[in-house]
Design a protein around this motif. Structure first.
Motif, PDB file in Angstrom:
ATOM      1  N   SER A 125     -11.450  18.270  -7.890  1.00 32.26           N
ATOM      2  CA  SER A 125     -10.660  19.374  -8.436  1.00 32.26           C
ATOM      3  C   SER A 125      -9.179  19.007  -8.396  1.00 32.26           C
ATOM      4  O   SER A 125      -8.804  17.927  -7.934  1.00 32.26           O
ATOM      5  N   GLY A 126      -8.368  19.920  -8.893  1.00 32.70           N
ATOM      6  CA  GLY A 126      -6.923  19.795  -8.767  1.00 32.70           C
ATOM      7  C   GLY A 126      -6.273  18.902  -9.799  1.00 32.70           C
ATOM      8  O   GLY A 126      -6.878  18.462 -10.777  1.00 32.70           O
ATOM      9  N   ARG A 127      -5.002  18.638  -9.527  1.00 36.43           N
ATOM     10  CA  ARG A 127      -4.171  17.885 -10.466  1.00 36.43           C
ATOM     11  C   ARG A 127      -4.706  16.472 -10.685  1.00 36.43           C
ATOM     12  O   ARG A 127      -4.684  15.964 -11.813  1.00 36.43           O
ATOM     13  N   GLU A 128      -5.167  15.843  -9.612  1.00 39.58           N
ATOM     14  CA  GLU A 128      -5.658  14.468  -9.753  1.00 39.58           C
ATOM     15  C   GLU A 128      -6.839  14.410 -10.714  1.00 39.58           C
ATOM     16  O   GLU A 128      -6.949  13.483 -11.525  1.00 39.58           O
ATOM     17  N   ARG A 129      -7.733  15.408 -10.638  1.00 38.04           N
ATOM     18  CA  ARG A 129      -8.862  15.441 -11.562  1.00 38.04           C
ATOM     19  C   ARG A 129      -8.378  15.638 -12.996  1.00 38.04           C
ATOM     20  O   ARG A 129      -8.836  14.952 -13.916  1.00 38.04           O
ATOM     21  N   ARG A 130      -7.438  16.561 -13.215  1.00 37.87           N
ATOM     22  CA  ARG A 130      -6.937  16.813 -14.567  1.00 37.87           C
ATOM     23  C   ARG A 130      -6.275  15.564 -15.139  1.00 37.87           C
ATOM     24  O   ARG A 130      -6.456  15.238 -16.315  1.00 37.87           O
ATOM     25  N   GLU A 131      -5.508  14.872 -14.310  1.00 40.21           N
ATOM     26  CA  GLU A 131      -4.836  13.675 -14.801  1.00 40.21           C
ATOM     27  C   GLU A 131      -5.837  12.569 -15.127  1.00 40.21           C
ATOM     28  O   GLU A 131      -5.673  11.845 -16.112  1.00 40.21           O
ATOM     29  N   ARG A 132      -6.872  12.444 -14.310  1.00 39.11           N
ATOM     30  CA  ARG A 132      -7.880  11.416 -14.577  1.00 39.11           C
ATOM     31  C   ARG A 132      -8.622  11.730 -15.879  1.00 39.11           C
ATOM     32  O   ARG A 132      -8.899  10.839 -16.676  1.00 39.11           O
ATOM     33  N   LEU A 133      -8.947  12.994 -16.105  1.00 37.63           N
ATOM     34  CA  LEU A 133      -9.616  13.388 -17.341  1.00 37.63           C
ATOM     35  C   LEU A 133      -8.720  13.111 -18.553  1.00 37.63           C
ATOM     36  O   LEU A 133      -9.210  12.669 -19.600  1.00 37.63           O
ATOM     37  N   ALA A 134      -7.424  13.364 -18.406  1.00 36.75           N
ATOM     38  CA  ALA A 134      -6.501  13.112 -19.515  1.00 36.75           C
ATOM     39  C   ALA A 134      -6.449  11.623 -19.840  1.00 36.75           C
ATOM     40  O   ALA A 134      -6.388  11.233 -21.016  1.00 36.75           O
ATOM     41  N   ARG A 135      -6.481  10.781 -18.836  1.00 40.04           N
ATOM     42  CA  ARG A 135      -6.455   9.334 -19.076  1.00 40.04           C
ATOM     43  C   ARG A 135      -7.728   8.877 -19.785  1.00 40.04           C
ATOM     44  O   ARG A 135      -7.692   8.035 -20.679  1.00 40.04           O
ATOM     45  N   ILE A 136      -8.865   9.426 -19.358  1.00 41.99           N
ATOM     46  CA  ILE A 136     -10.128   9.077 -20.015  1.00 41.99           C
ATOM     47  C   ILE A 136     -10.091   9.504 -21.474  1.00 41.99           C
ATOM     48  O   ILE A 136     -10.514   8.774 -22.371  1.00 41.99           O
ATOM     49  N   ALA A 137      -9.576  10.709 -21.724  1.00 38.85           N
ATOM     50  CA  ALA A 137      -9.516  11.232 -23.090  1.00 38.85           C
ATOM     51  C   ALA A 137      -8.647  10.369 -23.979  1.00 38.85           C
ATOM     52  O   ALA A 137      -8.941  10.170 -25.165  1.00 38.85           O
ATOM     53  N   ALA A 138      -7.560   9.839 -23.417  1.00 37.93           N
ATOM     54  CA  ALA A 138      -6.618   9.064 -24.215  1.00 37.93           C
ATOM     55  C   ALA A 138      -7.040   7.617 -24.393  1.00 37.93           C
ATOM     56  O   ALA A 138      -6.470   6.903 -25.210  1.00 37.93           O
ATOM     57  N   ASP A 139      -8.029   7.182 -23.655  1.00 36.50           N
ATOM     58  CA  ASP A 139      -8.479   5.793 -23.702  1.00 36.50           C
ATOM     59  C   ASP A 139      -9.502   5.626 -24.822  1.00 36.50           C
ATOM     60  O   ASP A 139     -10.482   6.362 -24.880  1.00 36.50           O
TER      61      ASP A 139
END
Length: 300
Positions: free
Chosen positions: A147-161
């Protein structure tokens, strides 16, 4: 097993991959090592004993896992320093790859000790090979933050890759993770779920992230056992569909690139790194990250 001519001293630490399900997947080399070493450090000695007994290996084992006391690490390092070899195994797969063992490997390598990988069965490679969506270039994320910011940031990186991504997930969290991935990457992005790989009930289910999320939420998927998720690579066809973060109302093909570049610059001016800004805006608009990162002469 004799030391190699360039052995820096001390025993050899063999990092031995074990089967991820089917006990027949152990390699001949792994069995040779397990028979020869004086000690095997195992995540669960009972599970390891099943493998050893199946193949007639009478090795001495000692427990070593993620919750072992620091004294156990010290004991194993002392064993190696004394010149004796050691094999490191986990319940399934390769030690230190989303499994315990990294601290022992790092500590012995830091002392100049010899670390010898003994490769074998891999859930990552198995699901990539059978998913049909990973593409020729892919990344491995292991387990996502819960959960939290780290999860959101990791999901954003996956989406952009634009590459495929392999993720491990616990059965009880698969439905929620699929929903988060569909929201971040776009419901139309191809995906696959590998379950119980190499085992009797092996199953690989393919679809879009949106379809798989709906099926998981509706109880139409069997979410038991070990699971690996593959977020598919973006293809030329996929880029023409609705992009990631469909809720933002932007389509990858029709998004205003200039406005997106301006947003990247705004975030950089506000203190974000260019890479983080590009990844986040790419996730929000569906525009490939590399198009948003190539500004003022290209990547820095």
């Amino acid at each position: 097993m004799r030391p190699a001519a360039d052995d820096p001293g001390g025993g050899r630490l063999f990092v031995v991959a074990t089967p991820i399900g089917n006990l027949g997947d152990v390699t001949l080399r792994a069995l040779e090592v397990l028979r020869a070493v004086p000690l095997v450090a195992a995540e669960d000695t009972r599970l390891t004993r099943r493998l050893l007994d199946r193949h007639g290996v009478a090795a001495r084992t000692v427990s070593y896992h993620a919750r072992s006391a620091p004294s156990r690490l010290a004991e194993l390092l002392a064993h190696l320093r004394g010149g004796a070899d050691l094999a490191l195994v986990t319940d399934a797969g390769t030690p230190s790859v989303s499994d315990p063992g990294e601290d022992l490997v790092a500590a012995w390598a830091a002392e100049g000790g010899l670390v010898v990988p003994i490769p074998g069965a891999s859930a990552v490679l198995a699901v990539v090979a059978a998913s049909a969506v990973a593409g020729p270039r892919w990344s491995f994320e292991g387990f996502l933050p819960r959960s939290g910011r780290e999860r959101r940031e990791r999901l954003a990186r996956i989406a952009a890759d634009e590459r495929g991504t392999v993720i491990y997930e616990a059965p009880g969290r698969v439905a929620a993770t699929l929903l988060d991935l569909a929201a971040a990457c776009g419901a139309d992005r191809p995906a696959a779920i590998g379950r119980e790989l190499t085992k009797l009930h092996e199953e690989i289910v393919r679809g879009t992230l949106g379809e798989l999320a709906d099926r998981a939420r509706n109880g139409e998927l069997t979410l038991r056992g070990e699971l690996a998720l593959v977020v598919g690579a973006w293809t030329a066809e996929a880029v023409g569909r609705t992009g990631p973060a469909a809720g933002s109302g932007a389509a990858a093909a029709g998004a205003d690139v200039e406005a997106a570049l301006a947003e990247v610059e705004r975030r950089v001016a506000a203190g974000s790194s260019r890479g983080d800004a590009a990844r986040t805006v790419a996730a929000e608009t569906g525009i490939p990250r590399r198009r948003l990162y190539r500004v003022e002469g290209g990547p820095r």
